[in-house]
Design an enzyme around this catalytic site. Structure first.
Site, mmCIF file in Angstrom:
data_model
loop_
_atom_site.group_PDB
_atom_site.id
_atom_site.type_symbol
_atom_site.label_atom_id
_atom_site.label_comp_id
_atom_site.label_asym_id
_atom_site.label_seq_id
_atom_site.Cartn_x
_atom_site.Cartn_y
_atom_site.Cartn_z
ATOM 1 C CG HIS A 85 -2.107 -0.878 1.066
ATOM 2 N ND1 HIS A 85 -3.243 -0.752 1.830
ATOM 3 C CD2 HIS A 85 -2.346 -1.912 0.223
ATOM 4 C CE1 HIS A 85 -4.146 -1.654 1.458
ATOM 5 N NE2 HIS A 85 -3.606 -2.389 0.481
ATOM 6 C CE1 TYR A 141 -5.669 4.120 8.571
ATOM 7 C CE2 TYR A 141 -6.409 3.913 10.836
ATOM 8 C CZ TYR A 141 -5.548 3.558 9.828
ATOM 9 O OH TYR A 141 -4.570 2.620 10.069
ATOM 10 N N PRO A 155 -5.148 0.581 18.403
ATOM 11 C CG PRO A 155 -6.790 -0.920 17.767
ATOM 12 C CD PRO A 155 -6.290 -0.130 18.924
ATOM 13 C CE LYS A 179 3.167 3.425 13.499
ATOM 14 N NZ LYS A 179 3.619 2.787 12.266
ATOM 15 C CE1 TYR A 231 -0.565 2.966 7.487
ATOM 16 C CE2 TYR A 231 -1.630 3.897 9.423
ATOM 17 C CZ TYR A 231 -1.606 2.974 8.397
ATOM 18 O OH TYR A 231 -2.621 2.040 8.286
HETATM 19 P P1 FAS Z 1 0.450 -11.765 21.883
HETATM 20 O O1 FAS Z 1 -0.548 -11.332 22.912
HETATM 21 O O2 FAS Z 1 0.060 -11.856 20.458
HETATM 22 O O3 FAS Z 1 1.007 -13.236 22.279
HETATM 23 C C1 FAS Z 1 1.287 -13.532 23.615
HETATM 24 C C2 FAS Z 1 1.274 -15.058 23.767
HETATM 25 O O4 FAS Z 1 1.689 -15.366 25.099
HETATM 26 C C3 FAS Z 1 -0.123 -15.641 23.591
HETATM 27 O O5 FAS Z 1 -0.103 -16.682 22.643
HETATM 28 C C4 FAS Z 1 -0.486 -16.158 24.986
HETATM 29 O O6 FAS Z 1 -1.240 -17.362 24.939
HETATM 30 C C5 FAS Z 1 0.864 -16.396 25.607
HETATM 31 N N1 FAS Z 1 0.840 -16.315 27.069
HETATM 32 C C6 FAS Z 1 0.211 -15.391 27.839
HETATM 33 N N2 FAS Z 1 0.421 -15.656 29.145
HETATM 34 C C7 FAS Z 1 1.197 -16.785 29.210
HETATM 35 C C8 FAS Z 1 1.738 -17.565 30.270
HETATM 36 N N3 FAS Z 1 1.522 -17.243 31.553
HETATM 37 N N4 FAS Z 1 2.469 -18.671 29.948
HETATM 38 C C9 FAS Z 1 2.702 -18.990 28.629
HETATM 39 N N5 FAS Z 1 2.232 -18.284 27.586
HETATM 40 C C10 FAS Z 1 1.463 -17.193 27.870
HETATM 41 N N6 FAS Z 1 -2.047 -4.453 16.454
HETATM 42 C C11 FAS Z 1 -2.030 -3.788 15.277
HETATM 43 O O7 FAS Z 1 -0.951 -3.357 14.827
HETATM 44 N N7 FAS Z 1 -3.211 -3.606 14.565
HETATM 45 C C12 FAS Z 1 -4.409 -4.102 15.024
HETATM 46 O O8 FAS Z 1 -5.434 -3.936 14.391
HETATM 47 C C13 FAS Z 1 -4.463 -4.807 16.235
HETATM 48 N N8 FAS Z 1 -5.638 -5.329 16.720
HETATM 49 C C14 FAS Z 1 -5.632 -5.997 17.938
HETATM 50 C C15 FAS Z 1 -6.813 -6.554 18.492
HETATM 51 C C16 FAS Z 1 -6.803 -7.219 19.732
HETATM 52 C C17 FAS Z 1 -8.087 -7.813 20.301
HETATM 53 C C18 FAS Z 1 -5.603 -7.328 20.456
HETATM 54 C C19 FAS Z 1 -5.573 -8.013 21.817
HETATM 55 C C20 FAS Z 1 -4.436 -6.788 19.934
HETATM 56 C C21 FAS Z 1 -4.435 -6.126 18.670
HETATM 57 N N9 FAS Z 1 -3.275 -5.603 18.108
HETATM 58 C C22 FAS Z 1 -3.242 -4.947 16.931
HETATM 59 C C23 FAS Z 1 -2.048 -5.740 18.787
HETATM 60 C C24 FAS Z 1 -1.538 -7.135 18.534
HETATM 61 O O9 FAS Z 1 -1.403 -7.330 17.147
HETATM 62 C C25 FAS Z 1 -0.261 -7.266 19.287
HETATM 63 O O10 FAS Z 1 0.589 -6.138 19.106
HETATM 64 C C26 FAS Z 1 0.488 -8.526 18.936
HETATM 65 O O11 FAS Z 1 -0.348 -9.635 19.088
HETATM 66 C C27 FAS Z 1 1.687 -8.580 19.863
HETATM 67 O O12 FAS Z 1 2.241 -9.830 19.764
HETATM 68 P P2 FAS Z 1 2.909 -10.525 21.049
HETATM 69 O O13 FAS Z 1 3.782 -9.530 21.721
HETATM 70 O O14 FAS Z 1 3.484 -11.793 20.528
HETATM 71 O O15 FAS Z 1 1.709 -10.807 22.076
HETATM 72 C C1 PHB Z 2 -6.524 -4.077 10.388
HETATM 73 O O1 PHB Z 2 -6.553 -4.303 9.155
HETATM 74 O O2 PHB Z 2 -6.869 -4.931 11.235
HETATM 75 C C2 PHB Z 2 -6.053 -2.719 10.867
HETATM 76 C C3 PHB Z 2 -5.460 -1.856 9.965
HETATM 77 C C4 PHB Z 2 -5.022 -0.615 10.414
HETATM 78 C C5 PHB Z 2 -5.198 -0.268 11.746
HETATM 79 C C6 PHB Z 2 -5.805 -1.151 12.652
HETATM 80 C C7 PHB Z 2 -6.247 -2.388 12.200
HETATM 81 O O3 PHB Z 2 -4.793 0.962 12.185
#
Ligand code: FAS
Ligand code: PHB
Length: 415
Positions: free
Chosen positions: A75, A204, A296, A300, A394
């Site tokens: 993009h 957005y 989000p 980032k 961005y």
């Molecule tokens: P994660 O949370 O992905 O992974 C952590 C892992 O640790 C999990 O698999 C969990 O099971 C494990 N864990 C936890 N406790 C433990 C324990 N006690 N023992 C062993 N394992 C354990 N980011 C964006 O950039 N754009 C988005 O649109 C976006 N949407 C999101 C929506 C939601 C609902 C959430 C929660 C996050 C969103 N994020 C988004 C952010 C997301 O993408 C995170 O930045 C990303 O998952 C980070 O990855 P990890 O640091 O690996 O953490």
């Molecule tokens: C998504 O595609 O999930 C998305 C993209 C941009 C954002 C947040 C979520 O800022």
């Protein structure tokens, strides 16, 4: 008790843990990954969709980018719609050619899990009662239960990649941690649907009715969000109700192009800004969501996890390849410099694109906060300098390099 030994123990097999494990493995640094849930459960979590250049390059360095480079959508820009007018943020033109890649976090996790299986590096899914021990000694360990067996994993270092609700951050004594938190007065209701996106690029929207985001995963799979009150429950939102509200918030031309269909995933994510300082304690390093959370809006979250992984991977490679431990104490300060830039940008863009209580969604009480924000957004979008401010962040600020290694300095002096 089953005793295991590795160099780097990684708690968490989300993107942070898996990417770190793969990068270390390619340097011949053995590591073990633990997670409390199954790989199948992790792959059901629909999260991020936009990758900065830095993340994409890290995946290439990890050797897991084939599908990303084949299926990811490059993009060159995105739009911000405000007051019924769409302004394009020309990422490529405003940043000297840099772009972002649209490729779902689920796909990245798939690619990383496949690579982990191929690497043969040990991974313990559904590990329970994970506890960290002797973090300030030179022989830290992790105890956990797996398949009904009590295990102790002896290691040199522990990477806490276990997300916001994990055990690692809590293992740093509370009196040594400073936690910065801001909880937002709304959440994002997200829908994934096998319908064509309304546009080639993301849109957005700040509308009178609230925030909306039109994103995608491919040319046939769309990802949409609207902001909802914190009291909202996902089962109160039928698909029809979601599509109708999204249509009211999108700019007219996009709303006219909207193709609706059954949601294949629908969930509400709370929004918060959160940082834990420091991001390391003794032999423990916090990585990704274990240390920081962003709303989000700026895409980032996943991308800040990637820069943490890159920094820690390079520090540990120096330790094991060059026997150079000089950068180990620098991880937290290096990681936090980029984290705070991502936190500030995500907060700033969230404030510009959402209605906050002090502004009031429909208040006519002449609330100046709302007018200040609208004026700021209008000015930024109408100015090339303003659009460049948005574009530079961005696409992602550069990753900070480590200080020159002792080996490199010695080689330079000898030359
Ligand atoms: P994660 O949370 O992905 O992974 C952590 C892992 O640790 C999990 O698999 C969990 O099971 C494990 N864990 C936890 N406790 C433990 C324990 N006690 N023992 C062993 N394992 C354990 N980011 C964006 O950039 N754009 C988005 O649109 C976006 N949407 C999101 C929506 C939601 C609902 C959430 C929660 C996050 C969103 N994020 C988004 C952010 C997301 O993408 C995170 O930045 C990303 O998952 C980070 O990855 P990890 O640091 O690996 O953490
Ligand atoms: C998504 O595609 O999930 C998305 C993209 C941009 C954002 C947040 C979520 O800022």
């Amino acid at each position: 008790m089953k005793h295991l030994r590795t160099r780097v123990a990684i708690i968490g097999s989300g993107p942070s843990g898996l990417a770190l494990g793969q990068l270390l493995h390619r340097q011949g640094i053995d590591n073990v990954v633990l997670d409390r849930v199954s790989a199948e459960y992790i792959l059901k979590r629909i999260r991020a969709g936009i990758l900065e250049t830095g993340f994409a390059e890290l995946m290439r360095e990890a050797g897991v980018s084939a599908r990303m480079d084949r299926d990811g959508l490059v993009h060159d820009g995105f739009a911000i719609a405000f007051n019924g007018h769409s302004t394009r943020i020309d990422l490529k033109g405003l940043t000297g050619g840099r772009t972002v890649l649209c490729y779902g976090q689920v796909e990245i996790t798939h690619d990383l899990i496949d690579a982990r299986v191929q690497s043969g590096q040990p991974t313990f899914y559904e590990a329970s009662d994970v506890r960290l021990h002797d973090l300030t000694s030179d022989q830290p360990s992790i105890t956990f239960q797996h398949d009904g067996e009590n295990c102790t994993l002896h290691c040199d270092y522990i990477a806490g990649c276990d997300g916001f609700h994990g055990v690692s951050r809590q293992s740093i004594p509370a009196e040594l941690r400073t936690e910065f938190e801001r909880v937002y007065p709304f959440g994002w209701l997200g829908v994934l649907s096998d319908t064509p996106p309304v546009d080639e690029e993301l849109i957005y929207c700040r509308s009178e009715r609230g925030f909306a985001l039109a994103s995608m995963r491919s040319h046939t799979r769309s990802r949409y969000y609207i902001d909802v009150p914190l009291t909202a429950k996902v089962d109160e939102w039928s698909d029809d109700a979601f599509w109708a509200e999204l249509k009211r918030r999108l700019p007219y031309d996009a709303a006219e192009r909207l193709v609706t269909g059954p949601s294949i995933e629908k969930s509400i994510a709370p929004l918060r800004s959160f940082v834990c300082e420091p991001m390391q304690h003794g032999r423990l390093f916090l990585v990704g969501d274990a240390a920081h959370i962003v709303p989000p809006t700026g895409a980032k979250g996943l991308n800040l996890a990637a820069s943490d992984v890159s920094t820690l991977y390079r520090i540990l490679t120096r330790v094991y390849r060059d026997n150079d431990l000089s950068c180990v104490p620098l991880y937290s300060e290096i990681a936090l410099r980029r984290v705070w830039h991502g936190e500030r940008f995500s907060w700033w863009l969230t404030r510009l694109l959402h209605h906050f209580d002090e502004q009031g969604r429909h208040d006519k009480s002449g609330n100046s906060g709302r007018r200040f924000t609208e004026s700021e957004l209008q000015y930024l979008l109408g100015s090339e300098a303003g659009r460049r401010l948005i574009a530079e962040q961005y696409v992602g600020l550069p990753y900070e390099s480590l200080p020159e290694s002792r080996a490199a300095m010695a080689a330079a002096n000898a030359a």
